[in-house]
Design a protein around this motif. Structure first.
Motif, short mmCIF file in Angstrom:
data_model
loop_
_atom_site.label_atom_id
_atom_site.label_comp_id
_atom_site.label_asym_id
_atom_site.label_seq_id
_atom_site.Cartn_x
_atom_site.Cartn_y
_atom_site.Cartn_z
N GLY A 97 1.24 -7.19 1.63
CA GLY A 97 2.32 -7.68 2.47
C GLY A 97 3.56 -8.12 1.73
N VAL A 98 4.34 -8.94 2.42
CA VAL A 98 5.58 -9.49 1.88
C VAL A 98 5.62 -10.98 2.22
CG1 VAL A 98 6.90 -7.35 1.89
CG2 VAL A 98 6.86 -8.75 3.95
N VAL A 99 5.84 -11.80 1.22
CA VAL A 99 5.85 -13.27 1.34
C VAL A 99 4.76 -13.78 2.30
CG1 VAL A 99 8.23 -13.63 0.58
CG2 VAL A 99 7.81 -13.23 3.00
N GLY A 100 3.55 -13.31 2.06
CA GLY A 100 2.40 -13.77 2.83
C GLY A 100 2.24 -13.18 4.22
N GLN A 101 3.03 -12.18 4.55
CA GLN A 101 2.95 -11.58 5.88
C GLN A 101 2.72 -10.07 5.77
OE1 GLN A 101 6.68 -12.56 7.74
NE2 GLN A 101 6.05 -14.64 8.19
N GLN A 102 2.09 -9.53 6.80
CA GLN A 102 1.92 -8.08 6.94
C GLN A 102 2.45 -7.73 8.34
OE1 GLN A 102 -2.35 -7.81 5.98
NE2 GLN A 102 -1.73 -6.56 4.23
N PRO A 103 3.77 -7.66 8.48
CA PRO A 103 4.35 -7.50 9.81
C PRO A 103 4.04 -6.15 10.46
CG PRO A 103 6.04 -7.28 8.14
CD PRO A 103 4.79 -7.72 7.43
N VAL A 104 3.93 -6.18 11.78
CA VAL A 104 3.83 -4.98 12.61
C VAL A 104 5.17 -4.85 13.30
CG1 VAL A 104 2.71 -3.92 14.59
CG2 VAL A 104 1.34 -5.21 12.93
N LEU A 105 5.78 -3.66 13.18
CA LEU A 105 7.09 -3.42 13.76
C LEU A 105 7.02 -2.31 14.80
CD1 LEU A 105 8.39 -3.63 10.28
CD2 LEU A 105 9.72 -4.78 12.00
N GLU A 106 7.37 -2.66 16.01
CA GLU A 106 7.51 -1.68 17.08
C GLU A 106 8.79 -0.88 16.83
OE1 GLU A 106 5.36 -1.25 19.60
OE2 GLU A 106 4.09 -2.98 19.12
N PRO A 107 8.95 0.29 17.44
CA PRO A 107 10.21 1.02 17.31
C PRO A 107 11.39 0.13 17.71
CG PRO A 107 8.56 2.43 18.30
CD PRO A 107 7.96 1.05 18.23
N GLY A 108 12.41 0.10 16.87
CA GLY A 108 13.60 -0.71 17.13
C GLY A 108 13.53 -2.13 16.61
N GLU A 109 12.35 -2.58 16.19
CA GLU A 109 12.23 -3.95 15.69
C GLU A 109 12.66 -4.06 14.23
OE1 GLU A 109 8.96 -6.37 18.24
OE2 GLU A 109 8.19 -5.31 16.48
N VAL A 110 13.04 -5.31 13.86
CA VAL A 110 13.51 -5.61 12.51
C VAL A 110 12.70 -6.79 11.97
CG1 VAL A 110 15.49 -6.47 11.19
CG2 VAL A 110 15.84 -4.80 13.02
N HIS A 111 12.36 -6.71 10.69
CA HIS A 111 11.71 -7.82 9.99
C HIS A 111 12.58 -8.15 8.78
CE1 HIS A 111 8.55 -10.49 8.60
NE2 HIS A 111 8.74 -10.00 7.39
N GLU A 112 12.86 -9.44 8.60
CA GLU A 112 13.71 -9.87 7.50
C GLU A 112 12.99 -10.97 6.73
OE1 GLU A 112 18.32 -9.75 7.88
OE2 GLU A 112 17.66 -11.79 8.31
N TYR A 113 13.14 -10.96 5.42
CA TYR A 113 12.58 -12.03 4.60
C TYR A 113 13.41 -12.20 3.34
CZ TYR A 113 10.39 -8.54 1.49
OH TYR A 113 10.16 -7.51 0.61
N VAL A 114 13.23 -13.36 2.71
CA VAL A 114 13.92 -13.67 1.46
C VAL A 114 12.86 -13.96 0.41
CG1 VAL A 114 15.49 -15.26 0.28
CG2 VAL A 114 15.94 -14.60 2.66
N SER A 115 13.07 -13.42 -0.78
CA SER A 115 12.19 -13.69 -1.90
C SER A 115 13.06 -13.85 -3.15
CB SER A 115 11.17 -12.56 -2.07
OG SER A 115 10.16 -12.95 -2.98
N GLY A 116 12.43 -14.02 -4.29
CA GLY A 116 13.20 -14.25 -5.50
C GLY A 116 12.62 -13.60 -6.73
#
Length: 128
Positions: A68-87
């Motif tokens: 995943g990314v920053v502790g998440q494994q997001p599920v994205l439907e068509p048209g959805e957006v997932h945003e995160y910040v890391s370093g």
């Protein structure tokens, strides 16, 4: 902002130098990066893993891989957006990162490698 599209998945990256957390005298430079993942495909997708190659201008190369990314494994439907910040910490004032996500299409279980575009991290005083 830098973007790349693979299999209908757009990945965009924006970086920022974090002077308050950096210490140039100790060769410690901190950068954050904001990732935006947009599902422009016709399929629901599940982000499973990420893989990074980090290049420091002092010649150091690091590989980072994990779930995943920053502790998440997001599920994205068509048209959805997932945003995160890391370093990322560097030992020099310049570097770059490039990578990929492993995603799975929910409808058929097909796994795809999605490109994370190469981006640079440069301390602002180096740009003058």
């Amino acid at each position: 902002m830098i973007s790349a599209v693979t299999e209908g998945i757009r990945v965009s990256v924006k970086t920022e130098y974090q002077s308050d957390y950096s210490s140039p005298l100790q060769a410690h430079y901190v950068f954050t990066y904001r990732i935006t993942i947009e599902n422009a495909s016709d399929y629901t997708v599940h982000l499973l893993r990420r893989r990074w190659t980090i290049y420091d201008s002092n010649g150091t190369i690091r590989e980072v891989e994990g779930e995943g990314v920053v502790g998440q494994q997001p599920v994205l439907e068509p048209g959805e957006v997932h945003e995160y910040v890391s370093g990322c910490n560097l030992r020099s004032s310049m570097g770059k990162m490039v990578g990929s996500y492993l995603i799975e299409r929910i409808i058929d279980g097909k796994r795809l490698h999605i490109t994370i575009p190469e981006f640079t991290m440069v301390v602002p005083f180096r740009l003058n």
